[in-house]
Write an enzyme that holds these catalytic residues in place. Structure first.
Site, PDB file in Angstrom:
ATOM      1  CB  SER A 145      -0.844  -0.043   1.273  1.00  0.00           C
ATOM      2  OG  SER A 145      -1.273   1.238   1.613  1.00  0.00           O
ATOM      3  CB  CYS A 195       0.009   3.678   4.273  1.00  0.00           C
ATOM      4  SG  CYS A 195      -0.022   1.940   4.648  1.00  0.00           S
TER       5      CYS A 195
HETATM    6  N1  NAP Z   1      -8.584  -0.638  -0.713  1.00  0.00           N
HETATM    7  C1  NAP Z   1      -7.605   0.215  -0.983  1.00  0.00           C
HETATM    8  O1  NAP Z   1      -7.831   1.424  -1.196  1.00  0.00           O
HETATM    9  C2  NAP Z   1      -6.188  -0.283  -1.051  1.00  0.00           C
HETATM   10  C3  NAP Z   1      -5.196   0.660  -1.380  1.00  0.00           C
HETATM   11  C4  NAP Z   1      -3.882   0.248  -1.442  1.00  0.00           C
HETATM   12  C5  NAP Z   1      -3.558  -1.071  -1.200  1.00  0.00           C
HETATM   13  N2  NAP Z   1      -4.514  -1.964  -0.903  1.00  0.00           N
HETATM   14  C6  NAP Z   1      -4.073  -3.337  -0.610  1.00  0.00           C
HETATM   15  O2  NAP Z   1      -4.766  -4.314  -1.348  1.00  0.00           O
HETATM   16  C7  NAP Z   1      -4.903  -5.499  -0.558  1.00  0.00           C
HETATM   17  C8  NAP Z   1      -6.363  -5.903  -0.498  1.00  0.00           C
HETATM   18  O3  NAP Z   1      -7.118  -4.821   0.034  1.00  0.00           O
HETATM   19  P1  NAP Z   1      -8.724  -4.738  -0.103  1.00  0.00           P
HETATM   20  O4  NAP Z   1      -9.063  -3.299  -0.124  1.00  0.00           O
HETATM   21  O5  NAP Z   1      -9.186  -5.639  -1.190  1.00  0.00           O
HETATM   22  O6  NAP Z   1      -9.144  -5.317   1.323  1.00  0.00           O
HETATM   23  P2  NAP Z   1     -10.495  -6.069   1.722  1.00  0.00           P
HETATM   24  O7  NAP Z   1     -11.602  -5.640   0.823  1.00  0.00           O
HETATM   25  O8  NAP Z   1     -10.644  -5.900   3.190  1.00  0.00           O
HETATM   26  O9  NAP Z   1     -10.160  -7.596   1.402  1.00  0.00           O
HETATM   27  C9  NAP Z   1      -9.216  -8.311   2.135  1.00  0.00           C
HETATM   28  C10 NAP Z   1      -9.448  -9.784   1.917  1.00  0.00           C
HETATM   29  O10 NAP Z   1      -8.516 -10.519   2.729  1.00  0.00           O
HETATM   30  C11 NAP Z   1      -9.198 -11.576   3.337  1.00  0.00           C
HETATM   31  N3  NAP Z   1      -8.566 -11.969   4.586  1.00  0.00           N
HETATM   32  C12 NAP Z   1      -8.216 -11.152   5.625  1.00  0.00           C
HETATM   33  N4  NAP Z   1      -7.680 -11.886   6.613  1.00  0.00           N
HETATM   34  C13 NAP Z   1      -7.692 -13.182   6.191  1.00  0.00           C
HETATM   35  C14 NAP Z   1      -7.274 -14.404   6.773  1.00  0.00           C
HETATM   36  N5  NAP Z   1      -6.729 -14.451   7.992  1.00  0.00           N
HETATM   37  N6  NAP Z   1      -7.435 -15.541   6.052  1.00  0.00           N
HETATM   38  C15 NAP Z   1      -7.985 -15.512   4.823  1.00  0.00           C
HETATM   39  N7  NAP Z   1      -8.398 -14.390   4.221  1.00  0.00           N
HETATM   40  C16 NAP Z   1      -8.251 -13.233   4.902  1.00  0.00           C
HETATM   41  C17 NAP Z   1     -10.595 -11.035   3.590  1.00  0.00           C
HETATM   42  O11 NAP Z   1     -11.465 -12.117   3.777  1.00  0.00           O
HETATM   43  P3  NAP Z   1     -12.994 -11.910   4.264  1.00  0.00           P
HETATM   44  O12 NAP Z   1     -13.723 -11.472   3.036  1.00  0.00           O
HETATM   45  O13 NAP Z   1     -13.407 -13.257   4.733  1.00  0.00           O
HETATM   46  O14 NAP Z   1     -12.937 -10.879   5.347  1.00  0.00           O
HETATM   47  C18 NAP Z   1     -10.838 -10.257   2.304  1.00  0.00           C
HETATM   48  O15 NAP Z   1     -11.333 -11.105   1.297  1.00  0.00           O
HETATM   49  C19 NAP Z   1      -4.310  -5.172   0.814  1.00  0.00           C
HETATM   50  O16 NAP Z   1      -3.000  -5.670   0.878  1.00  0.00           O
HETATM   51  C20 NAP Z   1      -4.284  -3.674   0.853  1.00  0.00           C
HETATM   52  O17 NAP Z   1      -3.209  -3.176   1.605  1.00  0.00           O
HETATM   53  C21 NAP Z   1      -5.836  -1.615  -0.809  1.00  0.00           C
END
Ligand code: NAP
Length: 327
Positions: free
Chosen positions: A123, A125
């Site tokens: 990310s 951050c």
């Molecule tokens: N969203 C943004 O603006 C953004 C920006 C920069 C970078 N990112 C990066 O992109 C990546 C994904 O982010 P996102 O926004 O897609 O997050 P998200 O919507 O919260 O999705 C995260 C996923 O990880 C799964 N997960 C979390 N803990 C787990 C565990 N212990 N075992 C198995 N699965 C697990 C969650 O499962 P559940 O569905 O079961 O909870 C969910 O499907 C992250 O690394 C984040 O840092 C995101």
């Protein structure tokens, strides 16, 4: 375990990712993971997923056993403990430990299972709070982090170093990408925990339905931020998997920012809210500017395709549809 039916295999001569590859998307129900599933499936790859209810990715032994059995050609690590400022500052233990554990079990497990290709998602951050703008990848570890999400950022930095270590010690073709602020279908619209863009969509939509004359937003509206549609991020991830094999992380953004005030005006137009916006300048603004330098990604021939206004309109339509289908 589920397997998505692939679309027609593309003609591709990318030695780093063969056409019709078997790809495990970790975190496939999330904003990023679900976009990756859509994109990889449309590109003709075979996507492997496993729900958190079946496999807790913090658990190293079952994760390695799963990867040994599934034998994917590639892994995309989009599973993480993710949250806003409030969650990050009140629950730093989970943001540090869950992310470290997920990264350790998935990256080490993939290596042990002989997975040849892996993309780790970090990310923006991870960069120092006062990094020069636009932020280049080599700003990493050059200054103090934003204190409110230090635990999360340090876990992600450990992930980057883990990827670099597997490359150096074992010659693994593992890589890292650092996305900017993302939005799109699958986003979180819960006002307690959501990011700014879905929160604005919801606030204006509800103000329109309530007939409210004004919407009050925090701060002055002057901070500048960058936003990328998650389908563009998924396309960038595919490009990286196909073409990039370097030690350094790659920033993924659109290369342009706008003020929060401009963003709010765009969302107001899209949602057709007729009232006015009031800025509560007694509330904090946060960092004045956060924009990624995307020269490295551009040099790989990647250009985002979804203009912000169009992306917001699509996200608004998706959210309205998801509410209808739930009721
Ligand atoms: N969203 C943004 O603006 C953004 C920006 C920069 C970078 N990112 C990066 O992109 C990546 C994904 O982010 P996102 O926004 O897609 O997050 P998200 O919507 O919260 O999705 C995260 C996923 O990880 C799964 N997960 C979390 N803990 C787990 C565990 N212990 N075992 C198995 N699965 C697990 C969650 O499962 P559940 O569905 O079961 O909870 C969910 O499907 C992250 O690394 C984040 O840092 C995101």
């Amino acid at each position: 375990m589920t397997t998505e039916t692939p679309g027609p295999a593309r003609e591709s001569a990318h030695p780093l990712l063969r056409p019709g590859a078997r790809i495990f998307v970790a975190g496939h129900r999330g904003l990023v993971g679900s976009a990756l599933v859509r994109r990889l499936t449309a590109d003709g790859h075979e996507v492997i997923t496993r729900g958190r209810d079946e496999l807790d990715l913090r658990e190293a032994a079952p994760t390695e056993a799963f990867l040994r059995e599934a034998r994917p050609d590639a892994v995309v690590l989009a599973a993480a403990k993710v949250g806003g400022i409030m969650a990050n500052s009140t629950r730093p233990v989970e943001f540090l430990e869950d992310n470290l554990r997920i990264q350790l079990s998935v990256i080490a497990g993939a290596h042990a299972a002989g997975v040849q290709r892996l993309l780790f998602l970090g990310s923006s951050c991870i960069y120092p709070k006062h990094a020069p703008q636009p932020i280049r990848e080599d700003a990493l570890l050059t200054g103090p982090l934003e204190p409110t999400n230090e635990a999360y950022a340090l876990a992600k930095i450990a992930g980057i170093v883990q990827i670099q270590s597997y490359r150096r010690q074992y010659g693994a073709a593992y890589i890292s990408a650092m996305p900017t602020n993302l939005y799109g279908p699958g986003d979180n619209f819960d006002l307690e925990t959501s990011h700014v863009l879905p929160a604005l969509i919801r606030r204006f939509h509800e103000a329109k339905l309530d007939g409210a004359h004004e919407v009050t937003l925090w701060g002055s509206g002057s901070p500048r931020r960058e936003f990328l549609h998650v389908d563009d991020l998924a396309a960038a991830c595919v490009r990286l998997l196909e073409t990039y094999d370097g030690d350094e992380p790659v920033n993924v953004g659109c290369g342009e920012d706008l003020t929060i005030r401009e963003l709010a005006e765009t969302v107001r137009d899209v949602t057709e809210y007729q009232g006015s916006v009031v800025w509560d300048t007694s509330k904090p603004d946060g960092t004045p500017r956060k924009l990624l330098d995307v020269s490295r990604l551009s040099s790989l021939g990647f250009k985002p395709q979804i203009a912000l206004r169009d992306g917001i309109a699509r996200t608004y339509a998706w959210w309205l549809g998801s509410r209808t289908s739930r009721s």
